[in-house]
Design a protein around this motif. Structure first.
Motif, PDB file in Angstrom:
ATOM      1  N   ASN B 231      27.879 -51.424  16.284  1.00  0.00           N
ATOM      2  CA  ASN B 231      28.152 -51.767  15.013  1.00  0.00           C
ATOM      3  C   ASN B 231      29.118 -53.045  14.980  1.00  0.00           C
ATOM      4  O   ASN B 231      29.090 -53.868  13.918  1.00  0.00           O
ATOM      5  CB  ASN B 231      28.888 -50.694  14.008  1.00  0.00           C
ATOM      6  N   LYS B 232      29.830 -53.268  16.031  1.00  0.00           N
ATOM      7  CA  LYS B 232      30.514 -54.389  16.093  1.00  0.00           C
ATOM      8  C   LYS B 232      29.646 -55.601  16.534  1.00  0.00           C
ATOM      9  O   LYS B 232      29.863 -56.669  16.024  1.00  0.00           O
ATOM     10  CB  LYS B 232      31.601 -54.255  17.430  1.00  0.00           C
ATOM     11  N   VAL B 233      28.653 -55.466  17.141  1.00  0.00           N
ATOM     12  CA  VAL B 233      27.450 -56.435  17.475  1.00  0.00           C
ATOM     13  C   VAL B 233      26.876 -56.670  16.404  1.00  0.00           C
ATOM     14  O   VAL B 233      26.726 -57.876  16.035  1.00  0.00           O
ATOM     15  CB  VAL B 233      26.574 -56.014  18.707  1.00  0.00           C
ATOM     16  N   ARG B 234      26.575 -55.762  15.482  1.00  0.00           N
ATOM     17  CA  ARG B 234      25.863 -55.759  14.405  1.00  0.00           C
ATOM     18  C   ARG B 234      26.553 -56.744  13.322  1.00  0.00           C
ATOM     19  O   ARG B 234      26.143 -57.687  12.688  1.00  0.00           O
ATOM     20  CB  ARG B 234      25.571 -54.417  13.717  1.00  0.00           C
ATOM     21  N   HIS B 235      27.880 -56.603  13.295  1.00  0.00           N
ATOM     22  CA  HIS B 235      28.744 -57.421  12.590  1.00  0.00           C
ATOM     23  C   HIS B 235      28.890 -58.781  12.884  1.00  0.00           C
ATOM     24  O   HIS B 235      28.620 -59.489  11.933  1.00  0.00           O
ATOM     25  CB  HIS B 235      30.232 -56.675  12.586  1.00  0.00           C
ATOM     26  N   GLU B 236      28.670 -59.163  13.993  1.00  0.00           N
ATOM     27  CA  GLU B 236      28.771 -60.400  14.651  1.00  0.00           C
ATOM     28  C   GLU B 236      27.540 -61.200  14.172  1.00  0.00           C
ATOM     29  O   GLU B 236      27.103 -62.141  13.600  1.00  0.00           O
ATOM     30  CB  GLU B 236      28.750 -60.496  16.137  1.00  0.00           C
ATOM     31  N   PHE B 237      26.317 -60.342  14.232  1.00  0.00           N
ATOM     32  CA  PHE B 237      25.017 -60.849  13.889  1.00  0.00           C
ATOM     33  C   PHE B 237      24.875 -61.063  12.566  1.00  0.00           C
ATOM     34  O   PHE B 237      24.573 -62.087  11.994  1.00  0.00           O
ATOM     35  CB  PHE B 237      23.642 -59.800  14.348  1.00  0.00           C
ATOM     36  N   ARG B 238      25.347 -60.019  11.656  1.00  0.00           N
ATOM     37  CA  ARG B 238      25.540 -60.013  10.185  1.00  0.00           C
ATOM     38  C   ARG B 238      26.407 -61.605   9.729  1.00  0.00           C
ATOM     39  O   ARG B 238      25.781 -62.106   8.656  1.00  0.00           O
ATOM     40  CB  ARG B 238      25.964 -58.820   9.614  1.00  0.00           C
ATOM     41  N   GLN B 239      27.256 -61.631  10.310  1.00  0.00           N
ATOM     42  CA  GLN B 239      28.187 -62.874  10.113  1.00  0.00           C
ATOM     43  C   GLN B 239      27.082 -64.123  10.324  1.00  0.00           C
ATOM     44  O   GLN B 239      27.368 -65.185   9.644  1.00  0.00           O
ATOM     45  CB  GLN B 239      29.326 -63.152  10.930  1.00  0.00           C
ATOM     46  N   ILE B 240      26.477 -64.464  11.549  1.00  0.00           N
ATOM     47  CA  ILE B 240      25.889 -65.274  11.649  1.00  0.00           C
ATOM     48  C   ILE B 240      24.640 -65.606  10.471  1.00  0.00           C
ATOM     49  O   ILE B 240      24.574 -66.455  10.116  1.00  0.00           O
ATOM     50  CB  ILE B 240      24.987 -65.220  13.048  1.00  0.00           C
ATOM     51  N   PHE B 241      24.096 -64.482   9.972  1.00  0.00           N
ATOM     52  CA  PHE B 241      23.120 -64.767   8.999  1.00  0.00           C
ATOM     53  C   PHE B 241      23.786 -65.268   7.718  1.00  0.00           C
ATOM     54  O   PHE B 241      23.199 -66.022   6.966  1.00  0.00           O
ATOM     55  CB  PHE B 241      22.334 -63.269   8.876  1.00  0.00           C
ATOM     56  N   PHE B 242      24.822 -64.456   7.493  1.00  0.00           N
ATOM     57  CA  PHE B 242      25.636 -64.950   6.095  1.00  0.00           C
ATOM     58  C   PHE B 242      25.773 -66.514   6.540  1.00  0.00           C
ATOM     59  O   PHE B 242      25.858 -67.428   5.314  1.00  0.00           O
ATOM     60  CB  PHE B 242      26.825 -64.128   5.980  1.00  0.00           C
ATOM     61  N   GLU B 243      26.582 -66.827   7.554  1.00  0.00           N
ATOM     62  CA  GLU B 243      26.613 -68.314   7.800  1.00  0.00           C
ATOM     63  C   GLU B 243      25.500 -69.194   7.445  1.00  0.00           C
ATOM     64  O   GLU B 243      25.755 -70.311   7.021  1.00  0.00           O
ATOM     65  CB  GLU B 243      27.175 -68.476   9.371  1.00  0.00           C
ATOM     66  N   MET B 244      24.375 -68.712   7.605  1.00  0.00           N
ATOM     67  CA  MET B 244      23.149 -69.555   7.543  1.00  0.00           C
ATOM     68  C   MET B 244      22.431 -69.209   6.291  1.00  0.00           C
ATOM     69  O   MET B 244      21.159 -69.720   5.978  1.00  0.00           O
ATOM     70  CB  MET B 244      22.121 -69.351   8.780  1.00  0.00           C
ATOM     71  N   GLY B 245      22.984 -68.448   5.231  1.00  0.00           N
ATOM     72  CA  GLY B 245      22.491 -68.506   4.097  1.00  0.00           C
ATOM     73  C   GLY B 245      21.449 -67.268   3.779  1.00  0.00           C
ATOM     74  O   GLY B 245      20.494 -67.472   2.824  1.00  0.00           O
ATOM     75  N   PHE B 246      21.581 -66.382   4.381  1.00  0.00           N
ATOM     76  CA  PHE B 246      20.280 -65.218   4.473  1.00  0.00           C
ATOM     77  C   PHE B 246      20.912 -64.080   3.635  1.00  0.00           C
ATOM     78  O   PHE B 246      22.337 -63.772   3.458  1.00  0.00           O
ATOM     79  CB  PHE B 246      20.369 -64.586   5.730  1.00  0.00           C
ATOM     80  N   GLU B 247      20.053 -63.417   2.715  1.00  0.00           N
ATOM     81  CA  GLU B 247      20.360 -62.313   1.866  1.00  0.00           C
ATOM     82  C   GLU B 247      19.958 -61.156   2.660  1.00  0.00           C
ATOM     83  O   GLU B 247      18.917 -61.106   3.144  1.00  0.00           O
ATOM     84  CB  GLU B 247      19.562 -62.565   0.549  1.00  0.00           C
ATOM     85  N   GLU B 248      20.659 -60.153   2.549  1.00  0.00           N
ATOM     86  CA  GLU B 248      20.655 -58.927   3.228  1.00  0.00           C
ATOM     87  C   GLU B 248      19.367 -57.742   2.636  1.00  0.00           C
ATOM     88  O   GLU B 248      19.628 -57.735   1.192  1.00  0.00           O
ATOM     89  CB  GLU B 248      21.858 -58.189   3.465  1.00  0.00           C
ATOM     90  N   MET B 249      18.556 -57.626   3.117  1.00  0.00           N
ATOM     91  CA  MET B 249      17.331 -56.802   2.633  1.00  0.00           C
ATOM     92  C   MET B 249      17.964 -55.439   2.324  1.00  0.00           C
ATOM     93  O   MET B 249      18.565 -54.679   3.258  1.00  0.00           O
ATOM     94  CB  MET B 249      16.053 -56.733   3.535  1.00  0.00           C
ATOM     95  N   PRO B 250      17.276 -54.412   1.378  1.00  0.00           N
ATOM     96  CA  PRO B 250      17.338 -53.046   1.163  1.00  0.00           C
ATOM     97  C   PRO B 250      16.716 -52.371   2.114  1.00  0.00           C
ATOM     98  O   PRO B 250      15.526 -51.659   1.802  1.00  0.00           O
ATOM     99  CB  PRO B 250      16.978 -52.894  -0.164  1.00  0.00           C
ATOM    100  N   THR B 251      17.070 -52.145   3.382  1.00  0.00           N
ATOM    101  CA  THR B 251      16.394 -51.448   4.514  1.00  0.00           C
ATOM    102  C   THR B 251      16.971 -49.809   4.246  1.00  0.00           C
ATOM    103  O   THR B 251      16.532 -49.099   5.181  1.00  0.00           O
ATOM    104  CB  THR B 251      16.574 -52.012   5.562  1.00  0.00           C
ATOM    105  N   ASN B 252      17.502 -49.509   3.127  1.00  0.00           N
ATOM    106  CA  ASN B 252      17.867 -48.051   3.141  1.00  0.00           C
ATOM    107  C   ASN B 252      16.651 -47.372   2.724  1.00  0.00           C
ATOM    108  O   ASN B 252      16.709 -46.847   1.826  1.00  0.00           O
ATOM    109  CB  ASN B 252      19.275 -48.041   2.494  1.00  0.00           C
ATOM    110  N   ARG B 253      15.674 -47.173   3.550  1.00  0.00           N
ATOM    111  CA  ARG B 253      14.321 -46.498   3.032  1.00  0.00           C
ATOM    112  C   ARG B 253      13.831 -46.182   4.765  1.00  0.00           C
ATOM    113  O   ARG B 253      13.050 -47.108   5.137  1.00  0.00           O
ATOM    114  CB  ARG B 253      13.691 -47.116   2.154  1.00  0.00           C
ATOM    115  N   TYR B 254      13.838 -44.926   5.233  1.00  0.00           N
ATOM    116  CA  TYR B 254      13.235 -44.727   6.452  1.00  0.00           C
ATOM    117  C   TYR B 254      11.610 -44.455   6.322  1.00  0.00           C
ATOM    118  O   TYR B 254      11.029 -44.825   7.255  1.00  0.00           O
ATOM    119  CB  TYR B 254      14.123 -43.684   7.267  1.00  0.00           C
ATOM    120  N   VAL B 255      11.346 -43.611   5.289  1.00  0.00           N
ATOM    121  CA  VAL B 255      10.149 -43.459   5.193  1.00  0.00           C
ATOM    122  C   VAL B 255       9.090 -44.552   4.397  1.00  0.00           C
ATOM    123  O   VAL B 255       9.601 -44.794   3.423  1.00  0.00           O
ATOM    124  CB  VAL B 255      10.032 -41.951   4.180  1.00  0.00           C
ATOM    125  N   GLU B 256       8.014 -44.792   5.232  1.00  0.00           N
ATOM    126  CA  GLU B 256       7.394 -45.813   4.507  1.00  0.00           C
ATOM    127  C   GLU B 256       5.848 -45.399   4.592  1.00  0.00           C
ATOM    128  O   GLU B 256       5.607 -44.012   5.088  1.00  0.00           O
ATOM    129  CB  GLU B 256       7.324 -47.238   5.510  1.00  0.00           C
TER     130      GLU B 256
END
Lengths: 610, 515
Positions: B231-256
């Motif tokens: 989760n610490k690495v995830r946080h870093e990745f997330r920061q990078i995405f935010f720095e570059m103007g990305f919107e987080e997708m609603p991936t809270n759905r395991y069943v497709e």
């Protein structure tokens, strides 16, 4: 991705050049295949007293069926290196003018409706090319043909059989022949029993086993050529000395059937006395309108827009230059006479992977060299960054729990049914958990509906750690929800578990208070909140208004030790809901999870705080 | 009963000080023979920390008699006892008489044999045994007596022999040689370990003696909480995405559904990824609904989408010849655990198609997610049935491959990865597809660090996105870079319940740009 082993010396001979491993790796990298291993310096198996020659193991992209053999790899690399032009495949009718015929009986519709065929005349095999021919069939069976379900290939020595052929479907008992490399005749039923434990064939039996009729190909003398997709007859088997090869393919997928035919003849017609010639076979199949001549090796002509290709690649090449580049990828293109912006691209029968002009565009990019393409700024437009709210909320809770001295863990989301229910003394009402149909182990039977099993398993695996152990997780569980398209929904939970010599009940209770305080949720005391009433209809009196906040109420649930568990209720905007529970786990639960010390847990649904 | 030597070790330090005042140096083995070495060391350390004594440790091996040897040293060897009994009986003894005299059957049995061998005894008349010499030398007993007195023997061969006969064992003995230290005194003065509020208010700090702080040890444990390394690495990745103007997708759905996870991505229904071997299917609930809007603000045209997807697979559409196979609705409505978060990207892009920007066209968008995906893998050191996928999507007009590569350079530069190489690859839903490699100095080779590409027109145009809107997609796993970074070899030690909690607690902060 399939991996193809080729003889290193032979391949370099075919390429007309020696490569160092690094150089060859670079060539593969540019073309989009991958050198997995060069066995020159590794221990190689000894076959028939002779050590195997050094091999190159090359990974082929899953859609390049035309490179699943030595011949294909050598040909495509030679064309890419502009050493050879794309071969001109030709159909040649025999001098007699009479094509071999396969007549299809309507009963085949019940089991395997399609058949295709082709003939290679005056072939001269070497041991290497013969092995490659057999191996290509195996690779096609495995990959494109999905383990013979979609297509099965049979190859025969045409000089041992005589057309016209028939493709029929008969009751298994009525099909009698000596299967390949066997000594005695068997009927279809006996063959099913015979091959039941066969290391190679057993996995294909299910394709037809329970069908009322089995497919079979006969020659004019009622000699069985094959009983697809299981086995060929021994009578017509091919050998190194076979010169006229009859290839038949049967299947359930018409498109893939013809792709397989095209690939085989494209790769092996080079060994015919007159290279790249193929004798077609006539299929008579009136009942389903499939009467035709196979294979159809005429190139497919597609169109590509010059500005689309240039734009996607970031290039500004002329149509002529693009045509040159495409040649390296064995696509023959010419600027169209109708429009300057259009290329007519002729796609050879072996390039079944080309579906759209984007595939042609990619070939231009590969021929140009991905790493040579001009770089452009990726920032066309500005966009606004935005976190997902439930993740932001989850992160707040994660931070608060960690700051309170708890360690975050990340157990798996899949678990066994018992871990999620019986071990927690909980009952499955059948409408809660999402069940998996095909897990490989009992560890993965359902999607968890609670974070507790993961926390408890993590503690179980860390019993050597000093106590108390204080762990938490913020993550999703999933529930069945038939009202939704996907019949399921996730829910973000927060859960924590204490493991120590004392129960830690108050500590877990305190963590709840702390997290809810940080979520700006007030605690409603017993006096404020509960009064004398039971159930969900709490009157929280403060100026005769219901105020928002949370309160807890003792519960008697089997998961927990009696008298040491409570449900957590929350009222937001006047609506009240039970969001979770905490308590000392019941000793029978501890026993199931092999825990020696008392455990207190807390689990709440966070989505109500969104 | 307690005697003087068993006195509690509490006053042992005083005893040591007293002994030292009379004699210096002292050897613990001589002065305090009955104290355990651990007790002595505890007392000495206490004194040494106050510089009142200094000591050195002397390790010595001593020979100690086993129980049988103690008996031999006291009463003589078995053979000597047999001889002695016979010597005093003038007419000799029968075996049973001998046993009665010696009083131990076992001694007679062993001793008789040895005595015969040494010719000390012989067979007399009527089966009686008689002594055949006047005197003997009981060597074993003599050797054992020497060892009993000196804890060793001048001849090491004898010790070895006795050890083999299990009469003697070696024991490590620790002695201390003790001398006075610079602050030697008879009384132990009380040393304060800490400055307290009481001392401040009373003024005692002015006169108190303070124990020196041990600067060589670690400070006190903080009982700190910790975040999980992934989760610490995830946080870093997330920061990078935010720095570059990305919107987080609603991936809270395991069943497709097969539709969203595969069909909509132009993955044909016979594709190996859809095998039971690779994908988890759901047995309960049974099947999905056809795609439809589930919120009021969703204006997507799901009916046409469904039809478009079917057509593009079955007959081809949008300039594609399609896969040309009978497309089955049932297959599309099967429920699966998502095998990639691209199922969510697809739903997001489909929603984007119905949005209108200022120019009336779907606006450019940047989406990302980092979330769990599921594969029906056989579990081993590098594969789990679950892992995290990091995924990014850029939708815009006029994008080119050069822009994708440039973006990747910037993205990976932010985590300290430079000099990317791009390799043509195959992926059913991107064309072109590029595998991203970077040179790994430690492994001395190019290492694949991610996958990228432009989504196929068959996928995008079926959603209703305009033909000139192009979409980049790329992905990588969260576990792999984390494993490389923290040198974790087994994925099960990172994700799942088999993690070591100490690893979580001691794992340093993640600073991806500092490699």
């Amino acid at each position: 991705m399939p991996t193809i082993s080729v003889d290193k010396a032979e391949l370099y001979k075919a390429l007309g050049q020696e490569y160092t491993t690094d150089e060859f790796e670079t060539l593969c990298f540019e073309f989009g295949i991958e050198l997995d291993e060069d066995t020159s310096n590794s221990e190689r198996p000894i076959v028939n007293g002779k050590q195997e020659a050094p091999q190159l193991k090359i990974e082929i992209p899953a859609n390049r069926y035309d490179m699943l053999c030595f011949e294909g790899i050598a040909l495509m690399l030679n064309i890419f290196r502009e050493k050879t032009p794309m071969p001109n495949y030709r159909l040649v009718t025999p001098k007699s003018g009479e094509l071999e015929i396969i007549t299809v009986h309507p009963d085949t519709l019940k089991v395997r409706p399609y058949v295709s065929g082709s003939i290679l005349r005056n072939v001269k095999f070497t041991q290497e090319s013969y092995d490659s021919f057999i191996s290509l069939q195996d690779k096609l069976h495995q990959n494109l043909a999905r383990n013979r379900t979609l297509v099965a290939i049979g190859t025969h020595d045409l000089d041992t059989i005589k057309g016209p052929f028939t493709y029929e479907a008969l009751p298994p008992k009525d099909i009698v022949f000596t299967p390949l490399n066997q000594k005695k005749e068997m009927n279809g039923e006996e063959m099913m029993a015979h091959y039941e434990n066969d290391k190679h064939l057993a996995k294909f039996l299910h394709i037809i086993r329970d069908k009322p009729v089995y497919p079979v190909i006969y020659d004019s003398q009622r000699i069985v050529c094959s009983m697809p997709p299981i086995i060929n007859g021994d009578h017509s088997k091919i050998s190194l000395n076979t010169t006229n090869v009859f290839i038949e393919m049967t299947g359930t997928d018409r498109t893939k059937l013809e792709i397989v035919n095209n690939i085989i003849v494209a790769m092996f017609s080079q060994y015919c006395a007159e290279p790249f010639t193929i004798e077609p076979v006539k299929i008579i199949s009136e009942h389903n309108g499939e009467t035709r001549q196979t294979p159809d090796i005429s190139p497919r002509v597609a169109q590509a827009e010059v500005d689309y290709v240039n734009n996607c690649c970031g290039l500004s090449e002329t149509p002529e230059r693009i045509c040159e580049l495409l040649k390296k990828m064995c696509l023959t293109a010419t600027p169209s006479s109708s429009s300057k912006n259009i290329l007519d691209v002729s796609i050879p029968p072996s390039r079944a992977d080309v579906l759209h002009q984007c595939d042609i565009m990619e070939d231009v990019a590969i021929a140009y060299g991905f790493n040579n393409l001009p770089r452009t700024s990726p920032n066309k437009s500005s966009t606004i960054a935005q976190p997902l709210m439930v993740n932001k909320l989850g992160d707040i809770v994660r931070m608060e729990a960690a700051m309170a001295g708890w360690s975050e863990v990340m157990p798996l989301i899949l678990c066994s049914h018992d871990e999620n229910f019986a071990w927690l003394n909980r009952k499955d009402d059948g409408s809660t958990a999402v069940r998996l149909a095909n897990p490989k182990t009992a560890e993965y039977q359902i999607v968890r509906t609670s974070l507790l099993p993961g926390l408890l398993k993590t503690i179980r695996e860390n019993k050597k750690h000093s106590v108390p152990i204080k762990v938490f997780e913020v993550s999703d569980v999933a529930f069945k929800d038939v009202s939704l398209e996907r019949k399921s929904r996730n829910e973000r939970h927060f859960a924590a578990a204490w493991y120590g010599k004392t129960s830690g009940f108050e500590v877990v209770h305190g963590l709840l208070d702390r997290v809810l305080l940080m979520l700006k949720t007030a605690f409603l005391t017993h006096e404020e909140g509960l009064e004398d009433k039971k159930g969900l209809d709490y009157e929280v009196r403060q100026d005769h208004q219901k105020v928002d906040g949370y309160w807890i109420e003792e519960i008697d649930e089997e998961t927990f030790f009696q008298g040491h568990a409570a449900a957590i209720y929350l009222r937001v905007g006047g609506k009240q809901v039970r969001i979770g529970e905490f308590g000392i786990l019941h000793p029978t639960v501890l026993e199931k999870f092999e825990l020696r010390y008392p455990v207190s847990t807390l689990e709440i649904n966070l989505e109500v705080f969104l | 009963m307690a005697n003087a030597q068993d006195a509690p070790s509490g006053d042992l330090p005083s005893k040591i000080l007293k002994a030292l005042s009379q004699q210096e140096p002292i050897l613990s083995a001589d002065t305090f023979p009955s104290y355990k070495s651990t007790e002595l060391k505890g007392a000495l350390d206490r004194l040494a920390s106050r510089s009142m004594v200094t000591y050195e440790t002397i390790d010595r091996e001593e020979a100690v008699l086993e129980a049988e040897a103690l008996e031999i040293a006291a009463n003589g060897s078995h053979e000597a006892r047999v001889f002695e009994a016979l010597r005093t009986a003038v007419a000799g003894l029968t075996v049973s008489e001998l046993e009665a005299v010696v009083g131990d059957k076992n001694v007679v049995k062993v001793g008789q044999g040895k005595a015969f061998k040494s010719k000390w005894i012989a067979k007399g008349k009527e089966g009686r045994l008689v002594a055949s010499t006047d005197s003997i030398q009981d060597t074993t007993r003599e050797q054992l007596k020497i060892i009993q007195e000196t804890q060793t023997h001048p001849d090491p061969k004898i010790i070895a022999d006795l050890k083999k006969r299990k009469l003697v064992k070696m024991q490590k003995i620790i002695h201390f040689k003790i001398v006075k230290g610079p602050k030697f005194a008879l009384e132990i003065t009380k040393e304060e370990t800490d400055l307290t509020a009481d001392m401040l208010s009373s003024g005692a700090w002015k006169t108190a003696a303070f124990k020196p702080y041990n600067f060589k040890s670690l400070g006190a444990d903080q009982n700190a909480g910790a975040l999980h390394p992934l989760n610490k690495v995830r946080h870093e990745f997330r920061q990078i995405f935010f720095e570059m103007g990305f919107e987080e997708m609603p991936t809270n759905r395991y069943v497709e559904t097969g539709f969203w996870n595969f069909d909509a991505l132009f993955v044909p229904q016979q594709h190996p990824a859809r095998d039971l071997q690779d994908t988890f299917y759901i047995s309960d609930p049974k099947t999905a609904d056809k795609p439809h809007a589930e919120s009021e603000d969703d204006r997507g045209d799901y009916e046409s989408y469904w039809k478009n997807v079917q057509e593009v697979h079955q007959e081809g559409k949008y300039g594609s010849i399609g896969y040309r196979y009978p497309w089955a609705e049932d297959e599309s409505l099967r429920l699966v655990l998502r095998t990639h978060t691209t199922a969510i990207s697809t739903a997001m892009l489909h929603k984007l198609a119905s949005k209108k920007g200022p120019d009336g066209r779907p606006p450019p968008a940047r989406y990302f997610s980092i979330d769990r995906v599921f594969r029906n893998e056989t579990v081993d050191a590098t594969h789990l049935a679950e892992f995290h996928q990091v995924e990014g999507v850029i939708a815009d007009y006029g994008l080119s491959l050069g822009g994708l590569m440039e973006f990747m350079e910037i993205f990976f530069h932010k985590m300290g990865i430079e000099d990317l190489r791009f390799k043509p690859a195959y992926n059913p839903y991107t064309e072109p597809s590029m595998e991203i490699f970077s040179f790994h100095k430690g492994l001395d080779k190019l290492v694949e660090i991610g996958n990228s590409g432009m989504f196929r027109p068959e996928m995008l145009e079926a959603m209703g996105l305009p033909k000139d809107m192009r979409v980049f997609g790329w992905g990588l796993s969260l576990e792999r870079p984390t494993m490389i970074k923290y040198k974790v070899n087994n994925i099960r030690e990172l994700l799942g319940h088999k993690v070591d909690l100490s690893f979580i607690e001691r794992n340093p902060a993640v600073r991806l740009e500092k490699s």
